[in-house]
Design a protein around this motif. Structure first.
Motif, PDB file in Angstrom:
ATOM      1  N   LYS A 278       5.638   7.192  34.607  1.00 36.93           N
ATOM      2  CA  LYS A 278       4.848   8.410  34.629  1.00 36.93           C
ATOM      3  C   LYS A 278       3.439   8.114  34.165  1.00 36.93           C
ATOM      4  O   LYS A 278       3.215   7.255  33.318  1.00 36.93           O
ATOM      5  CB  LYS A 278       5.470   9.485  33.729  1.00 36.93           C
ATOM      6  CG  LYS A 278       6.610  10.251  34.382  1.00 36.93           C
ATOM      7  CD  LYS A 278       6.930  11.496  33.584  1.00 36.93           C
ATOM      8  CE  LYS A 278       7.966  12.337  34.314  1.00 36.93           C
ATOM      9  NZ  LYS A 278       8.233  13.602  33.610  1.00 36.93           N
ATOM     10  N   GLU A 367      -0.160  21.171  38.883  1.00 34.80           N
ATOM     11  CA  GLU A 367       1.284  21.314  38.651  1.00 34.80           C
ATOM     12  C   GLU A 367       1.825  20.110  37.876  1.00 34.80           C
ATOM     13  O   GLU A 367       2.611  20.257  36.927  1.00 34.80           O
ATOM     14  CB  GLU A 367       2.014  21.450  39.994  1.00 34.80           C
ATOM     15  CG  GLU A 367       1.837  22.790  40.670  1.00 34.80           C
ATOM     16  CD  GLU A 367       2.498  23.908  39.891  1.00 34.80           C
ATOM     17  OE1 GLU A 367       3.681  23.770  39.543  1.00 34.80           O
ATOM     18  OE2 GLU A 367       1.815  24.914  39.629  1.00 34.80           O
ATOM     19  N   ALA A 368       1.403  18.920  38.300  1.00 28.29           N
ATOM     20  CA  ALA A 368       1.884  17.705  37.632  1.00 28.29           C
ATOM     21  C   ALA A 368       1.385  17.631  36.193  1.00 28.29           C
ATOM     22  O   ALA A 368       2.127  17.253  35.271  1.00 28.29           O
ATOM     23  CB  ALA A 368       1.433  16.474  38.413  1.00 28.29           C
ATOM     24  N   GLU A 371       3.210  20.143  34.022  1.00 29.37           N
ATOM     25  CA  GLU A 371       4.560  19.655  33.738  1.00 29.37           C
ATOM     26  C   GLU A 371       4.508  18.610  32.628  1.00 29.37           C
ATOM     27  O   GLU A 371       5.334  18.619  31.697  1.00 29.37           O
ATOM     28  CB  GLU A 371       5.166  19.045  35.002  1.00 29.37           C
ATOM     29  CG  GLU A 371       6.569  18.485  34.800  1.00 29.37           C
ATOM     30  CD  GLU A 371       7.121  17.837  36.061  1.00 29.37           C
ATOM     31  OE1 GLU A 371       8.146  17.131  35.969  1.00 29.37           O
ATOM     32  OE2 GLU A 371       6.521  18.012  37.142  1.00 29.37           O
ATOM     33  N   GLU A 372       3.536  17.745  32.707  1.00 27.02           N
ATOM     34  CA  GLU A 372       3.358  16.723  31.676  1.00 27.02           C
ATOM     35  C   GLU A 372       3.009  17.361  30.328  1.00 27.02           C
ATOM     36  O   GLU A 372       3.522  16.945  29.270  1.00 27.02           O
ATOM     37  CB  GLU A 372       2.229  15.790  32.117  1.00 27.02           C
ATOM     38  CG  GLU A 372       1.901  14.665  31.164  1.00 27.02           C
ATOM     39  CD  GLU A 372       0.729  13.855  31.682  1.00 27.02           C
ATOM     40  OE1 GLU A 372       0.957  12.946  32.490  1.00 27.02           O
ATOM     41  OE2 GLU A 372      -0.409  14.153  31.283  1.00 27.02           O
ATOM     42  N   ASP A 374       3.862  20.352  29.261  1.00 22.16           N
ATOM     43  CA  ASP A 374       5.052  21.006  28.710  1.00 22.16           C
ATOM     44  C   ASP A 374       6.063  19.992  28.176  1.00 22.16           C
ATOM     45  O   ASP A 374       6.835  20.295  27.266  1.00 22.16           O
ATOM     46  CB  ASP A 374       5.715  21.889  29.771  1.00 22.16           C
ATOM     47  CG  ASP A 374       4.890  23.141  30.054  1.00 22.16           C
ATOM     48  OD1 ASP A 374       4.094  23.519  29.185  1.00 22.16           O
ATOM     49  OD2 ASP A 374       5.047  23.737  31.132  1.00 22.16           O
ATOM     50  N   GLU A 375       6.086  18.806  28.757  1.00 26.61           N
ATOM     51  CA  GLU A 375       6.992  17.772  28.257  1.00 26.61           C
ATOM     52  C   GLU A 375       6.569  17.303  26.866  1.00 26.61           C
ATOM     53  O   GLU A 375       7.403  16.939  26.038  1.00 26.61           O
ATOM     54  CB  GLU A 375       7.024  16.586  29.217  1.00 26.61           C
ATOM     55  CG  GLU A 375       7.785  16.865  30.510  1.00 26.61           C
ATOM     56  CD  GLU A 375       7.737  15.685  31.459  1.00 26.61           C
ATOM     57  OE1 GLU A 375       7.074  14.678  31.132  1.00 26.61           O
ATOM     58  OE2 GLU A 375       8.357  15.766  32.532  1.00 26.61           O
ATOM     59  N   THR A 378       6.640  20.746  23.665  1.00 27.76           N
ATOM     60  CA  THR A 378       7.875  21.520  23.780  1.00 27.76           C
ATOM     61  C   THR A 378       7.846  22.661  22.762  1.00 27.76           C
ATOM     62  O   THR A 378       7.076  22.622  21.797  1.00 27.76           O
ATOM     63  CB  THR A 378       9.094  20.634  23.498  1.00 27.76           C
ATOM     64  OG1 THR A 378       8.994  20.136  22.147  1.00 27.76           O
ATOM     65  CG2 THR A 378       9.143  19.453  24.467  1.00 27.76           C
ATOM     66  N   ASN A 478      -1.511  30.948  36.988  1.00 30.17           N
ATOM     67  CA  ASN A 478      -1.989  30.020  35.960  1.00 30.17           C
ATOM     68  C   ASN A 478      -2.832  30.741  34.903  1.00 30.17           C
ATOM     69  O   ASN A 478      -2.768  30.419  33.715  1.00 30.17           O
ATOM     70  CB  ASN A 478      -2.798  28.897  36.602  1.00 30.17           C
ATOM     71  CG  ASN A 478      -1.910  27.893  37.314  1.00 30.17           C
ATOM     72  OD1 ASN A 478      -0.711  27.840  37.079  1.00 30.17           O
ATOM     73  ND2 ASN A 478      -2.494  27.098  38.199  1.00 30.17           N
TER      74      ASN A 478
END
Length: 674
Positions: A278, A367-368, A371-372, A374-375, A378, A478
């Motif tokens: 990633k 979007e990517a 997502e990153e 939010d990872e 948390t 968004n």
């Protein structure tokens, strides 16, 4: 609508048709519901493989120029070395004359494959425009899905002006893209002789040999390019692919990250996923902005969220009372902001256009990156106040509250005035309970304050990075996401403020007075509390009845009779006990006043209810000075001016042994005074 658009629409429609043909029936759904997690994972992989294969087949069947490498489970293989085409490349770079001759021959060959009207149209355009206009039009035509006509125009431009290395390089790049790399290499070798340190030319040479399958030569040119321009996008991508083919994934990612630090590409993202890797897209974007000189915005401060930082945590229960209005005003402000940003999110979504909405240019990148984000951020990371930490806080509150409630306050002496009693109550609350309440606040603050401070810093970083990402694609969804995140920040502040009262610790101090002034209770003037109404211990009488005597003092009276063998009876006023005595004894008098008496007797005791309670031996010794007897009614009544009586008893019933020492008269008065 151009041909490319039509192809993509056709491809999307065909995908939908094929996907619908594989829709699961109810029986299939029931079957999936019975699968174990491992079986479901295997089934998912199988379906992905099937649909990927069909997508590739459709792309080939309908001649769709689609990068199928981004599809899952598509195995990307290195280009096969084309020995025949490699053999067509001259050993030495061509001369200027050789280039012009070769170009003219190539123009004639290309024109044979193009309809005559199109050739005529190109010739008329070239004849009416200058070299720069021809060059620009060639590029525009090439990228407008008319590559052959664009190449023809560029060939004529280079043939007319062979000294333009820029146009010659661009023509070679077009050759690479249409798959005739063997024609591109001579042009690029000629350019490299003139510009030996041109990263552009070196990259294009590397791409030519990459397309021809000569990966060793390609890598040599690409490395030279990157030595000059380490951020060359195409060179980095191709070097990454060369390492990918050799399964050197860490090395591949190094080049892909350089590529992505300049420009985002879905295909490169897909390559990382294929390798199980990633990108840190946000860090790459930050480096891009730094290179451009763009300052990182602090959206958190732009919205002036910084002024909503938590107030100073109270250090004592008194501070809670003193700052009550401040805490209340801050809480109301926080709750107002929380509702405002929630409403903002709802309003944006309500005004969003209905129907089909085309995503922004950076939709996939956003979007990517989200997502990153939010990872990393948390819910557990954003809020360090976990269930475990809540349990610790609860234990601190309960333990300290129990200690406060359990305080045993000293009582005012009986008969004290209401004011004195109240002073005792206040003093206990202030001196014993309030320090425990302050201890509760200190312990609770040391535990929860660092947790909430850390959470607020993380919220700030989260909101700042989210805003930086969403600005690339500020869709209604968004925007609403950002507004909800800001609302969440105020929710977090509101939660933290709940602990600023220490669990309403002041409710445990109802008797305390915040502005209490300490009173020295020992200095309060009051009467003697231990005084009791009783006869003086020096008061005693003795009645001589001739052969018998009656004695009495403040504690008891006794009757004695006999000489040698002595019998007697005693009654204690306080306990109500009565005792019969019998035994041996002796009396003596001297100087007419002093007397001595010693007895050793068995005793039998009865309680106030006349019930037998004990028996044993009592030894008594008495020494005293008698007062002058007074004849009253024919009976001599006197007393002991000063005397001492010592006795001990040994209970034969319980085994207990007791001793007593009693003073009488003057001696008693002296002893009691001291």
């Amino acid at each position: 609508m151009n041909t490319t658009t039509m192809k993509y629409i056709l491809f999307a429609v065909l995908l939908l048709v094929h996907a619908s043909s594989f829709a699961q029936t109810q029986a299939d759904v029931n079957k999936m519901m019975k699968m174990t997690p491992a079986e479901l994972e295997a089934y998912k992989k199988k379906m992905i493989q099937q649909q990927t294969a069909k997508a590739q087949q459709m792309a080939e069947q309908y001649n769709l120029n689609i990068n199928t490498s981004i599809l899952p489970n598509v195995e990307i293989k290195p280009p096969v070395k084309d020995v025949k085409r490699l053999a067509l490349i001259p050993v030495k770079p061509p001369t200027r004359t050789e280039l012009v001759t070769s170009l003219q021959q190539s123009v004639q060959q290309v024109q044979k494959g193009i309809p005559a009207p199109t050739v005529k149209e190109v010739e008329q355009f070239v004849a009416s425009k200058n070299i720069a206009q021809i060059h620009d039009a060639a590029i525009s035509t090439f990228y407008n899905n008319n590559s052959t006509q664009g190449v023809l125009m560029m060939m004529k431009a280079v043939a007319a002006n062979p000294d333009s290395l820029q146009m010659m390089n661009n023509l070679a790049a077009m050759y690479n893209m249409i798959g005739v790399q063997q024609k591109a290499v001579p042009l690029l070798q000629y350019c490299l002789q003139q510009l030996p340190n041109s990263s552009i030319v070196l990259n294009n040479l590397g791409q030519s040999y990459y397309g021809l399958g000569d990966l060793f030569t390609a890598a040599a040119y690409l490395r030279k390019c990157l030595d000059i321009d380490s951020l060359n996008i195409e060179a980095n991508h191709s070097m990454g692919m060369l390492h990918y083919f050799k399964k050197e994934y860490d090395a591949a990612m190094k080049y892909f990250e350089r590529e992505m630090s300049v420009a985002y590409r879905r295909s490169t993202m897909a390559m990382a996923y294929k390798m199980g890797k990633k990108f840190n897209l946000r860090a790459l974007a930050q480096r891009r902005n730094q290179r451009k000189g763009a300052k990182q915005k602090d959206a958190f401060e732009e919205i002036t969220l910084g002024k909503f930082s938590l107030p100073q945590y109270p250090g004592s229960a008194k501070e809670i009372t003193e700052n009550k209005n401040e805490y209340l005003a801050f809480t109301q402000s926080v709750q107002t902001e929380m509702l405002f940003w929630q409403q903002n999110a709802s309003t944006v979504l309500a005004k969003a256009p209905k129907g089909d909405v085309y995503p922004g240019v950076y939709h996939d990148l956003v979007e990517a990156m989200l997502e990153e984000l939010d990872e990393e951020f948390t819910p557990e990371y954003l809020n360090p106040y976990s269930n475990d930490e809540a349990a610790v806080a609860q234990e601190i509150l309960q333990r300290n509250a129990t200690a406060i409630i359990s305080v045993k306050c000293p009582e005012a002496p009986p008969g004290s005035s209401i004011q004195v009693q109240q002073e005792f109550i206040i003093a206990c609350c202030e001196n014993q309970k309030r320090p425990l309440a302050d201890k509760l606040l200190t312990e609770l603050g040391n535990h929860i304050k660092p947790l909430f401070d850390l959470g607020l810093l993380r919220c700030k970083a989260y909101i700042n990075q989210m805003v930086a990402i969403v600005q690339l694609d500020p869709s209604p969804a968004n925007q609403a996401m950002v507004y909800n995140a800001v609302s969440g920040y105020f929710t977090y502040l509101s939660t933290a403020l709940l602990f600023y009262t220490g669990g309403e610790v002041n409710n445990l101090l109802p008797d305390c007075v915040p502005d209490y002034k300490q009173v020295n209770l020992d200095s309060l003037v009051q009467s003697e509390r231990d005084w009791k109404m009783a006869c003086p211990s020096w008061m005693n009488i003795e009645v001589d009845l001739g052969g018998a005597a009656v004695k009495a003092d403040c504690n008891k009276y006794a009757i004695e009779a006999g000489e040698g063998i002595m019998a007697g009876f005693e009654h204690e006023f306080k306990s109500g006990n009565s005792t019969l005595l019998i035994g041996v004894g002796a009396k003596a008098e001297f100087l007419g006043m002093a007397k001595a008496e010693a007895k050793s007797q068995f005793y039998f005791t009865f309680d106030k209810n006349k019930t037998f309670s004990d028996w044993g031996v009592k030894n008594t010794g008495e020494l005293g000075i008698s007062g002058t007897p007074l004849p009253i009614g024919g009976v001599d009544v006197g007393g002991t001016i000063a005397g001492i009586e010592i006795s001990n008893t040994h209970s034969l019933m319980s085994g207990a042994y007791e001793e007593s020492f009693e003073t009488k008269g003057v001696i008693a008065a002296i002893f009691n005074k001291n």
